[in-house]
Design a protein around this motif. Sequence first.
Motif, PDB file in Angstrom:
ATOM      1  N   GLU A  53       0.711  -1.468   0.358  1.00 10.37           N
ATOM      2  CA  GLU A  53      -0.099  -0.308   0.498  1.00 10.37           C
ATOM      3  C   GLU A  53       0.717   1.153   0.112  1.00 10.37           C
ATOM      4  N   PRO A  54       1.415   1.618  -1.233  1.00 11.82           N
ATOM      5  CA  PRO A  54       2.515   2.833  -1.354  1.00 11.82           C
ATOM      6  C   PRO A  54       1.365   4.282  -0.478  1.00 11.82           C
ATOM      7  N   TYR A  55       3.041   4.776   0.384  1.00  7.25           N
ATOM      8  CA  TYR A  55       2.084   6.198   1.418  1.00  7.25           C
ATOM      9  C   TYR A  55       2.272   7.418   0.667  1.00  7.25           C
ATOM     10  N   ARG A  56       1.231   7.778   0.890  1.00  7.43           N
ATOM     11  CA  ARG A  56       1.543   8.912  -0.146  1.00  7.43           C
ATOM     12  C   ARG A  56       1.398  10.695   0.738  1.00  7.43           C
ATOM     13  N   GLY A  57       1.394  10.233   1.726  1.00  5.00           N
ATOM     14  CA  GLY A  57       1.511  11.570   2.724  1.00  5.00           C
ATOM     15  C   GLY A  57       0.574  11.276   4.384  1.00  5.00           C
ATOM     16  N   ASP A  58       0.544  12.549   4.859  1.00  5.03           N
ATOM     17  CA  ASP A  58      -0.445  12.517   5.931  1.00  5.03           C
ATOM     18  C   ASP A  58      -1.462  13.555   5.837  1.00  5.03           C
ATOM     19  N   SER A  59      -2.568  12.834   5.988  1.00  3.29           N
ATOM     20  CA  SER A  59      -4.290  14.520   6.389  1.00  3.29           C
ATOM     21  C   SER A  59      -4.181  14.699   7.474  1.00  3.29           C
ATOM     22  N   ALA A  60      -5.511  15.339   8.626  1.00  2.00           N
ATOM     23  CA  ALA A  60      -5.462  15.369   9.188  1.00  2.00           C
ATOM     24  C   ALA A  60      -6.181  14.158  10.093  1.00  2.00           C
ATOM     25  N   TYR A  61      -6.223  12.969   9.119  1.00  2.00           N
ATOM     26  CA  TYR A  61      -6.989  12.314   9.571  1.00  2.00           C
ATOM     27  C   TYR A  61      -6.012  10.513  10.048  1.00  2.00           C
ATOM     28  N   GLY A  62      -4.847  10.909   9.496  1.00  2.00           N
ATOM     29  CA  GLY A  62      -3.741  10.125   9.465  1.00  2.00           C
ATOM     30  C   GLY A  62      -2.799  10.069   8.433  1.00  2.00           C
ATOM     31  N   PRO A  63      -2.109   8.557   8.311  1.00  3.96           N
ATOM     32  CA  PRO A  63      -1.636   8.190   6.732  1.00  3.96           C
ATOM     33  C   PRO A  63      -2.402   8.235   5.652  1.00  3.96           C
ATOM     34  N   ILE A  64      -1.638   8.493   4.657  1.00  2.32           N
ATOM     35  CA  ILE A  64      -2.815   8.147   3.213  1.00  2.32           C
ATOM     36  C   ILE A  64      -2.421   7.499   2.481  1.00  2.32           C
ATOM     37  N   TYR A  65      -2.955   6.354   1.466  1.00  2.00           N
ATOM     38  CA  TYR A  65      -2.364   5.236   1.091  1.00  2.00           C
ATOM     39  C   TYR A  65      -2.852   4.708   0.337  1.00  2.00           C
ATOM     40  N   ASP A  66      -2.993   4.928  -0.588  1.00 10.82           N
ATOM     41  CA  ASP A  66      -2.610   3.810  -2.136  1.00 10.82           C
ATOM     42  C   ASP A  66      -3.866   2.811  -2.041  1.00 10.82           C
ATOM     43  N   PRO A  67      -4.445   2.476  -2.364  1.00  4.50           N
ATOM     44  CA  PRO A  67      -5.044   1.254  -2.767  1.00  4.50           C
ATOM     45  C   PRO A  67      -4.128   0.213  -3.012  1.00  4.50           C
ATOM     46  N   PRO A  68      -4.414  -0.902  -1.758  1.00  9.48           N
ATOM     47  CA  PRO A  68      -2.880  -1.918  -2.456  1.00  9.48           C
ATOM     48  C   PRO A  68      -2.857  -2.572  -3.167  1.00  9.48           C
ATOM     49  N   VAL A  69      -1.325  -3.521  -3.320  1.00 13.73           N
ATOM     50  CA  VAL A  69      -1.451  -3.373  -4.837  1.00 13.73           C
ATOM     51  C   VAL A  69      -0.497  -4.603  -4.161  1.00 13.73           C
ATOM     52  N   THR A  70      -1.592  -6.057  -5.239  1.00 13.93           N
ATOM     53  CA  THR A  70      -0.729  -7.137  -4.074  1.00 13.93           C
ATOM     54  C   THR A  70      -0.801  -8.641  -5.090  1.00 13.93           C
ATOM     55  N   ASP A  71       0.090  -9.343  -4.478  1.00 10.18           N
ATOM     56  CA  ASP A  71       1.045 -10.103  -5.734  1.00 10.18           C
ATOM     57  C   ASP A  71       2.234  -9.863  -6.727  1.00 10.18           C
ATOM     58  N   VAL A  72       3.035  -9.178  -5.428  1.00  8.59           N
ATOM     59  CA  VAL A  72       4.148  -8.307  -5.837  1.00  8.59           C
ATOM     60  C   VAL A  72       5.056  -9.457  -5.688  1.00  8.59           C
ATOM     61  N   ARG A  73       5.768  -9.526  -6.674  1.00  8.37           N
ATOM     62  CA  ARG A  73       6.727 -10.845  -6.628  1.00  8.37           C
ATOM     63  C   ARG A  73       8.096 -10.105  -6.028  1.00  8.37           C
ATOM     64  N   ALA A  74       8.445 -11.009  -5.794  1.00 14.00           N
ATOM     65  CA  ALA A  74       9.604 -10.390  -4.309  1.00 14.00           C
ATOM     66  C   ALA A  74      10.421 -11.998  -3.411  1.00 14.00           C
ATOM     67  N   LEU A  75      11.587 -11.640  -3.302  1.00 11.94           N
ATOM     68  CA  LEU A  75      12.276 -12.245  -2.699  1.00 11.94           C
ATOM     69  C   LEU A  75      12.312 -11.673  -1.502  1.00 11.94           C
ATOM     70  N   VAL A  76      12.100 -11.891  -0.099  1.00  5.67           N
ATOM     71  CA  VAL A  76      11.990 -11.817   1.397  1.00  5.67           C
ATOM     72  C   VAL A  76      12.476 -12.777   2.332  1.00  5.67           C
ATOM     73  N   ALA A  77      13.346 -11.369   2.834  1.00  2.00           N
ATOM     74  CA  ALA A  77      14.482 -12.180   3.764  1.00  2.00           C
ATOM     75  C   ALA A  77      14.446 -11.798   5.080  1.00  2.00           C
ATOM     76  N   HIS A  78      14.029 -12.498   6.302  1.00  2.00           N
ATOM     77  CA  HIS A  78      13.777 -11.908   7.430  1.00  2.00           C
ATOM     78  C   HIS A  78      15.820 -11.155   8.097  1.00  2.00           C
ATOM     79  N   THR A  79      15.420 -10.400   8.085  1.00  2.00           N
ATOM     80  CA  THR A  79      17.212  -9.898   8.375  1.00  2.00           C
ATOM     81  C   THR A  79      17.578  -9.059   9.332  1.00  2.00           C
ATOM     82  N   VAL A  80      17.934  -8.643  10.529  1.00  2.00           N
ATOM     83  CA  VAL A  80      17.679  -7.695  10.807  1.00  2.00           C
ATOM     84  C   VAL A  80      19.079  -6.939  10.764  1.00  2.00           C
ATOM     85  N   LYS A  81      19.233  -5.630  10.657  1.00  6.92           N
ATOM     86  CA  LYS A  81      19.865  -4.759   9.992  1.00  6.92           C
ATOM     87  C   LYS A  81      19.355  -3.582  10.906  1.00  6.92           C
ATOM     88  N   GLN A  82      20.477  -2.272  11.050  1.00  9.98           N
ATOM     89  CA  GLN A  82      20.656  -0.853  11.334  1.00  9.98           C
ATOM     90  C   GLN A  82      20.028  -0.339  10.163  1.00  9.98           C
TER      91      GLN A  82
END
Length: 106
Positions: free
Chosen positions: A15-44
């Motif tokens: 859900e791409p972030y587009r900014g803030d409004s008086a009611y909180g963050p604004i997001y674009d509609p969800p983009v589903t099924d995005v192909r990715a490689l996810v690694a659960h790594t801890v990094k600063q």
Amino acid sequence: MKVPAALLRHRVTIEPYRGDSAYGPIYDPPVTDVRALVAHTVKQVRRASDGREVVSTAQVIAAPGLDCPPGSRLTLPGGRVTTAVSTAEHTAPGLPVPACTEVRCE
């Protein structure tokens, strides 16, 4: 050259972030099924919005040109919802390495 699709074994929702409004963050509609490689790594990493150092617990690699600015919401394959801390486009023109987008998540 793009990162090979065969390496992007996971699917995420963004859900791409587009900014803030008086009611909180604004997001674009969800983009589903995005192909990715996810690694659960801890990094600063340094948060793009305010420059503070935070701990990232997941790294998402996707095709170049991914629309996922810092602050975007991501749903990872296990169902965990997280927030993008930083986004980086990796390219190496003329070298035999694939271009990709890297997203570090809280």
